[in-house]
Write a protein that holds these residues in place. Structure first.
Motif, PDB file in Angstrom:
ATOM      1  N   GLY A  58      18.293  -0.685 -29.649  1.00 21.42           N
ATOM      2  CA  GLY A  58      17.436  -0.762 -28.468  1.00 21.42           C
ATOM      3  C   GLY A  58      18.190  -0.260 -27.249  1.00 21.42           C
ATOM      4  N   VAL A  59      17.485  -0.091 -26.170  1.00 23.28           N
ATOM      5  CA  VAL A  59      18.100   0.447 -24.953  1.00 23.28           C
ATOM      6  C   VAL A  59      18.155  -0.623 -23.869  1.00 23.28           C
ATOM      7  N   GLU A  60      19.196  -0.535 -23.062  1.00 23.36           N
ATOM      8  CA  GLU A  60      19.360  -1.473 -21.950  1.00 23.36           C
ATOM      9  C   GLU A  60      18.666  -0.983 -20.692  1.00 23.36           C
ATOM     10  N   ARG A  61      18.385   0.327 -20.631  1.00 22.59           N
ATOM     11  CA  ARG A  61      17.727   0.917 -19.463  1.00 22.59           C
ATOM     12  C   ARG A  61      16.666   1.896 -19.922  1.00 22.59           C
ATOM     13  N   VAL A  62      15.570   1.923 -19.190  1.00 21.61           N
ATOM     14  CA  VAL A  62      14.485   2.853 -19.490  1.00 21.61           C
ATOM     15  C   VAL A  62      14.050   3.548 -18.202  1.00 21.61           C
ATOM     16  N   LEU A  63      13.474   4.727 -18.352  1.00 19.13           N
ATOM     17  CA  LEU A  63      12.977   5.461 -17.187  1.00 19.13           C
ATOM     18  C   LEU A  63      11.751   4.747 -16.636  1.00 19.13           C
ATOM     19  N   CYS A  64      11.793   4.415 -15.354  1.00 24.80           N
ATOM     20  CA  CYS A  64      10.717   3.669 -14.684  1.00 24.80           C
ATOM     21  C   CYS A  64      10.307   4.399 -13.417  1.00 24.80           C
ATOM     22  N   GLY A  65       9.120   4.069 -12.954  1.00 24.20           N
ATOM     23  CA  GLY A  65       8.669   4.538 -11.655  1.00 24.20           C
ATOM     24  C   GLY A  65       8.881   3.456 -10.611  1.00 24.20           C
ATOM     25  N   LEU A  66       9.192   3.858  -9.398  1.00 25.92           N
ATOM     26  CA  LEU A  66       9.300   2.936  -8.265  1.00 25.92           C
ATOM     27  C   LEU A  66       8.282   3.358  -7.221  1.00 25.92           C
ATOM     28  N   ARG A  67       7.461   2.412  -6.810  1.00 21.95           N
ATOM     29  CA  ARG A  67       6.472   2.665  -5.760  1.00 21.95           C
ATOM     30  C   ARG A  67       6.886   1.856  -4.545  1.00 21.95           C
ATOM     31  N   MET A  68       7.294   2.567  -3.506  1.00 22.36           N
ATOM     32  CA  MET A  68       7.822   1.925  -2.301  1.00 22.36           C
ATOM     33  C   MET A  68       6.716   1.152  -1.579  1.00 22.36           C
TER      34      MET A  68
END
Length: 142
Positions: free
Chosen positions: A57-67
């Motif tokens: 498994g992965v510890e980090r994934v690509l995410c979006g940030l909405r300010m």
């Protein structure tokens, strides 16, 4: 304009926006990896490493940030949460369709809110699924 549309679609530019060690699983592209036929004529360099990441498994994934506010993140803006420093934005832009700043970052899964350092000013942001927009008219995902 291209960067804004690319970020709204959740598309990364490799290798500049793929921190080491990033795999297809980190970028949410694990469905594109065929580990069943990674032997014989379909073998590829790094297959064993990819298998290990898939199994662990992965510890980090690509995410979006909405300010949340008017301030914009930029590439390299530090991100923090309850656990302290979480990493940095790999891409950022103002989204005219959303009317706010957006960014891409590799973060631990299951985060809902983070703080982005926008040139010394903390700016709250929601962690959202990618893409930010989808469909022919760019419907908002959240």
């Amino acid at each position: 304009a291209w960067d804004t549309m690319r970020i709204e679609a959740g598309v990364i530019e490799a290798p500049g926006e793929t921190p080491n060690p990033a795999t297809p699983y980190h970028a949410g592209l694990g469905d594109l990896v065929d580990l069943e036929d990674a032997e014989g004529p379909r073998a590829f360099p790094g297959a064993e490493a990819i298998r290990a990441v898939h199994a662990a498994g992965v510890e980090r994934v690509l995410c979006g940030l909405r300010m949340d506010g008017p301030r914009l993140a930029k590439r390299g803006s530090r991100i923090s949460g309850a656990a302290g420093d979480l990493g940095a934005c790999v891409a950022a832009a103002f989204s005219p369709a959303l009317g706010t700043g957006i960014a891409l970052a590799y973060l631990p899964p299951d985060l809902l809110r983070v703080i982005v350092d926008t040139d010394g000013t903390p700016q709250p942001a929601d962690v959202v699924p990618l893409p930010f927009l989808h469909g022919p008219r760019g419907a908002v995902t959240r």
